[in-house]
Design an enzyme around this catalytic site. Structure first.
Site, mmCIF file in Angstrom:
data_model
loop_
_atom_site.group_PDB
_atom_site.id
_atom_site.type_symbol
_atom_site.label_atom_id
_atom_site.label_comp_id
_atom_site.label_asym_id
_atom_site.label_seq_id
_atom_site.Cartn_x
_atom_site.Cartn_y
_atom_site.Cartn_z
ATOM 1 N N SER A 236 -4.698 7.879 -3.406
ATOM 2 C CA SER A 236 -3.761 6.961 -4.052
ATOM 3 C C SER A 236 -3.457 7.322 -5.500
ATOM 4 C CB SER A 236 -4.305 5.543 -3.945
ATOM 5 O OG SER A 236 -3.337 4.631 -4.343
ATOM 6 N N HIS A 237 -3.861 6.460 -6.427
ATOM 7 C CA HIS A 237 -3.497 6.657 -7.826
ATOM 8 C C HIS A 237 -4.389 7.679 -8.526
ATOM 9 C CE1 HIS A 237 -6.675 3.715 -7.546
ATOM 10 N NE2 HIS A 237 -7.025 3.996 -8.781
ATOM 11 N N ASP B 54 2.983 4.929 -6.877
ATOM 12 C CA ASP B 54 1.734 5.682 -7.004
ATOM 13 C C ASP B 54 1.680 6.836 -6.007
ATOM 14 O OD1 ASP B 54 1.346 4.245 -4.670
ATOM 15 O OD2 ASP B 54 -0.787 3.912 -5.042
ATOM 16 N N ASP C 24 0.365 7.427 -3.057
ATOM 17 C CA ASP C 24 0.632 7.252 -1.624
ATOM 18 C C ASP C 24 1.734 6.237 -1.346
ATOM 19 O OD1 ASP C 24 -1.032 5.221 -2.533
ATOM 20 O OD2 ASP C 24 -1.990 4.939 -0.593
ATOM 21 N N ASP D 107 2.158 3.006 -2.049
ATOM 22 C CA ASP D 107 1.964 1.587 -1.731
ATOM 23 C C ASP D 107 2.028 0.684 -2.961
ATOM 24 O OD1 ASP D 107 -0.462 2.443 -2.730
ATOM 25 O OD2 ASP D 107 -1.666 1.780 -1.017
ATOM 26 N N ARG D 108 2.076 1.263 -4.159
ATOM 27 C CA ARG D 108 2.149 0.415 -5.346
ATOM 28 C C ARG D 108 3.449 0.622 -6.088
ATOM 29 N NH1 ARG D 108 -3.026 0.524 -8.671
ATOM 30 N NH2 ARG D 108 -4.492 1.471 -7.221
ATOM 31 N N THR E 111 -10.605 -8.190 -4.110
ATOM 32 C CA THR E 111 -9.732 -7.051 -4.385
ATOM 33 C C THR E 111 -9.699 -6.085 -3.193
ATOM 34 O OG1 THR E 111 -10.091 -7.206 -6.743
ATOM 35 C CG2 THR E 111 -9.475 -5.046 -5.900
ATOM 36 N N GLU F 136 -1.412 -7.974 -5.517
ATOM 37 C CA GLU F 136 -2.555 -7.733 -6.388
ATOM 38 C C GLU F 136 -2.061 -7.390 -7.788
ATOM 39 O OE1 GLU F 136 -6.221 -5.930 -4.460
ATOM 40 O OE2 GLU F 136 -4.633 -4.650 -3.708
ATOM 41 N N LYS G 12 0.241 -2.759 1.271
ATOM 42 C CA LYS G 12 1.153 -2.996 0.172
ATOM 43 C C LYS G 12 2.246 -1.934 0.227
ATOM 44 C CE LYS G 12 -2.336 -1.052 -3.004
ATOM 45 N NZ LYS G 12 -3.489 -0.829 -2.128
HETATM 46 C C1 VG1 Z 1 -7.897 -0.552 -7.098
HETATM 47 C C2 VG1 Z 1 -7.139 -1.832 -7.380
HETATM 48 C C3 VG1 Z 1 -6.990 -2.650 -6.103
HETATM 49 C C4 VG1 Z 1 -6.331 -1.795 -5.029
HETATM 50 C C5 VG1 Z 1 -7.130 -0.510 -4.830
HETATM 51 C C6 VG1 Z 1 -6.487 0.424 -3.843
HETATM 52 O O1 VG1 Z 1 -9.208 -0.877 -6.661
HETATM 53 O O2 VG1 Z 1 -7.785 -2.605 -8.363
HETATM 54 O O3 VG1 Z 1 -6.234 -3.802 -6.383
HETATM 55 O O4 VG1 Z 1 -6.265 -2.495 -3.809
HETATM 56 O O5 VG1 Z 1 -7.244 0.176 -6.074
HETATM 57 O O6 VG1 Z 1 -5.165 0.690 -4.187
HETATM 58 P P1 VG1 Z 1 -10.482 -0.831 -7.615
HETATM 59 O O7 VG1 Z 1 -11.659 -1.095 -6.723
HETATM 60 O O8 VG1 Z 1 -10.484 0.512 -8.264
HETATM 61 O O9 VG1 Z 1 -10.272 -1.915 -8.641
HETATM 62 V V1 VG1 Z 1 -4.517 2.192 -3.831
HETATM 63 O O10 VG1 Z 1 -2.928 2.112 -4.232
HETATM 64 O O11 VG1 Z 1 -5.620 3.116 -4.546
HETATM 65 O O12 VG1 Z 1 -4.733 2.462 -2.135
HETATM 66 CO CO CO Z 2 -1.934 3.555 -3.436
#
Ligand code: VG1
Ligand code: CO
Length: 542
Positions: free
Chosen positions: A112-113, A276, A278, A280-281, A343, A362, A375
């Protein structure tokens, strides 16, 4: 020819907030990916006869990992694997494909990010038949399998050509290569008033969508430019790169600073957005105005009736606990339920499946609805464009009107990234140990009204998830939430979520960091963040 390869458990293959994330170098160690994938099959009762969806965000190692997983799915006896062309699928598109094809589940390759590349991060997540992230019961079964594994199965076969849609066979498994964008784009056409959005662009409305060299580029180009008529060049950094161009594909004001610069400048377009790794954000920015994700969720909920796919109203809404209560105010006005979950998107699945909620979101810039079970970044952008087209107002005007009506939940998240893990855990544990005694104590200018360690009981299956973040509420409604990230791959990341409500009509246009000053100071007084973490300021402020 099926090969049975002996192996041993590898420590630490425990999925976090969203799948298993590790350094790419760790994933590339011999047997590392194979062990985890075999454990997915073992954790879901075997791959025999299954229909699976497979794709990833195109980061370094995606191509190789897809071939490995195809061989292992075939060796496990899967009936069919539906894979995105070149092994690419955004997370929302994968969720949709699982649902539209009635698949048993899907494997999505993404961190993801997190940054990508040889020295970056890689990740694997498993989604179930509803299209959503595996619930805890499933991730736990997968983890248990990683601790007991003795062998994995694969094929002795060469790589498949995934460069064009079509069908092939691998052993006895049918491999269907699909266009990664087509079905997703068709779904978006069903939900939104494309005519109204096209008319908006025809009237000269200007957009800048920053795909941050990640997976959303091809989706945004097809939907926003080709189908909706946004000007050529509206989608920037549109070509997915294995290392995201060296960037950090996290749509927030810090990592998407290039977009922020454009949106705050004199020649700013009407609307800016980023997504981001993948897809989804999302980040939503108007000309001269950044919209916090919590506010974006509330605005989307308040205006959803203007969008064809939601014209019938919302059944309910849900937010993660650290997300601001701006959504709760909208829900109250609409007379619908508002749920607060831990979360991570996996906790929304039951609410969506049971029809308790239509919209979820979120504070980390994830927003979505019951159209899929993830998302969805581009969906949120289209919600905004449809709302702007219907209201004929600018982003700044929509925000001002929203705050006038509902009041404003000033909100910010301060992240301390890659801090010493022991120090961060000790900070949390010490605070936990003090929770019972905090009520009535004063920190800076604020007096504690209530303190708890958030625990969630799923209203559908009754499962309890404890220790999901420490919530300290102050007299007057301000609050601070502290939790440790579950997506990092180095050290620990402490997230400090800050919130304060102003009812208005005065005081609605303050700078959030100024409006939150007392809460920020109270958080520091409460747990001496800076001294304990050895930092003078957060790394990321959203
Ligand atoms: C983070 C965000 C959470 C989100 C998760 C996955 O998690 O805070 O809201 O669902 O990333 O998003 P954490 O545990 O680092 O706070 V993604 O777009 O990485 O699949
Ligand atoms: Co993501």
């Amino acid at each position: 020819m099926i090969q049975i390869i002996p192996t041993q458990p590898i420590d630490g293959q425990k999925p976090g907030t969203s799948g298993l994330r590790k350094k790419t170098r760790v994933f590339r160690q011999p047997g590392y990916l194979e062990n985890f994938v075999q454990s997915i099959w073992d954790g879901i009762g075997g791959g025999q006869g299954k229909v699976l969806v497979l794709g990833g965000d195109g980061r370094f190692f995606n191509t190789q990992a897809v071939q490995t997983i195809l061989r292992m799915a075939a060796a496990a006896g899967a009936r069919r694997v539906i894979v995105g062309r070149d092994g690419l699928l955004s997370t929302p598109a994968a969720s949709h494909l699982i649902r539209s094809r009635g698949a048993d589940g899907g494997v999505i390759l993404s961190a993801s990010h997190n940054p990508g590349g040889e020295d970056g991060d890689f990740g694997v997540k498993y989604n179930t038949a509803n299209g959503g992230p595996a619930p805890e019961s499933v991730t736990e079964a997968i983890y248990q399998a990683t601790t007991q594994i003795t062998q994995y199965q694969t094929l002795d076969s060469s790589d498949l050509d995934l460069s064009a849609p079509g069908t092939a066979h691998l052993h006895q498994t049918e491999i269907e290569v699909v266009d990664p964008v087509a079905e997703y784009a068709a779904l978006m056409e069903k939900l939104f008033d494309f005519g109204a959005i096209r008319a908006l662009f025809d009237s000269g409305f200007r957009l800048r969508f920053d795909a941050m060299h990640a997976i959303t580029g091809p989706y945004a180009q097809e939907i926003l430019v080709n189908r909706l008529g946004a000007a050529d060049g509206s989608v920037v950094n549109a070509t997915p790169l294995p290392d995201f161009g060296g960037g950090h594909p996290d749509p927030n004001p810090v990592w998407a600073h290039e977009l922020m610069g454009h949106m705050m400048g004199d020649a700013a377009p009407d609307f800016g957005a980023a997504s981001d790794g993948d897809g989804d954000r999302n980040m939503i920015v108007g000309r001269g105005v950044y919209v916090t994700p919590s506010d974006s969720l509330a605005v989307i909920a308040a205006n959803a009736h203007l969008v064809p796919g939601y014209a019938g109203g919302l059944k309910g809404v849900a937010r993660s606990m650290p997300t601001s209560a701006a959504l709760d105010r909208v829900a109250e006005a609409l007379g619908i339920a508002c749920f607060a979950t831990p979360t991570g998107w996996k906790y929304f699945g039951n609410l969506l499946d049971a029809g308790h909620a239509t919209l979820c979101g979120e504070e980390s810039a994830g927003t979505g609805s019951d159209h899929i079970r993830e998302k969805d970044g581009l969906w949120a952008v289209l919600m905004w464009l449809n709302i702007l087209a219907a209201r004929r107002q600018s982003v700044a005007e929509v925000m001002a009107a929203h705050w006038q009506e509902f009041g404003r939940n000033y909100y910010s998240r301060h992240d301390y990234e890659e801090v010493d893990s022991d120090a961060a855990h000790a900070l949390m544990e010490d605070l936990r140990a003090r929770l019972d005694r905090l009520e009535g104590q004063t920190f800076g200018a604020l007096r504690v009204a209530e303190a708890e360690d958030f625990s969630y009981t799923d209203p559908v299956d009754g499962l309890v998830t404890a220790r999901q973040g420490i919530v300290v509420s102050f007299d007057g409604g301000a609050r601070v939430v502290l939790r440790l990230s579950g997506t990092g791959t180095a050290g620990a990341t402490l997230r400090v979520y800050l919130e304060r409500y102003v009812a208005g009509p005065e005081g609605l246009q303050q700078d959030p960091q100024t409006a939150l000053r007392e809460v920020i100071d109270a958080a520091e007084a409460l747990c001496a963040l800076h001294a304990r973490l050895g930092r003078t300021a957060p790394d990321v402020v959203t």
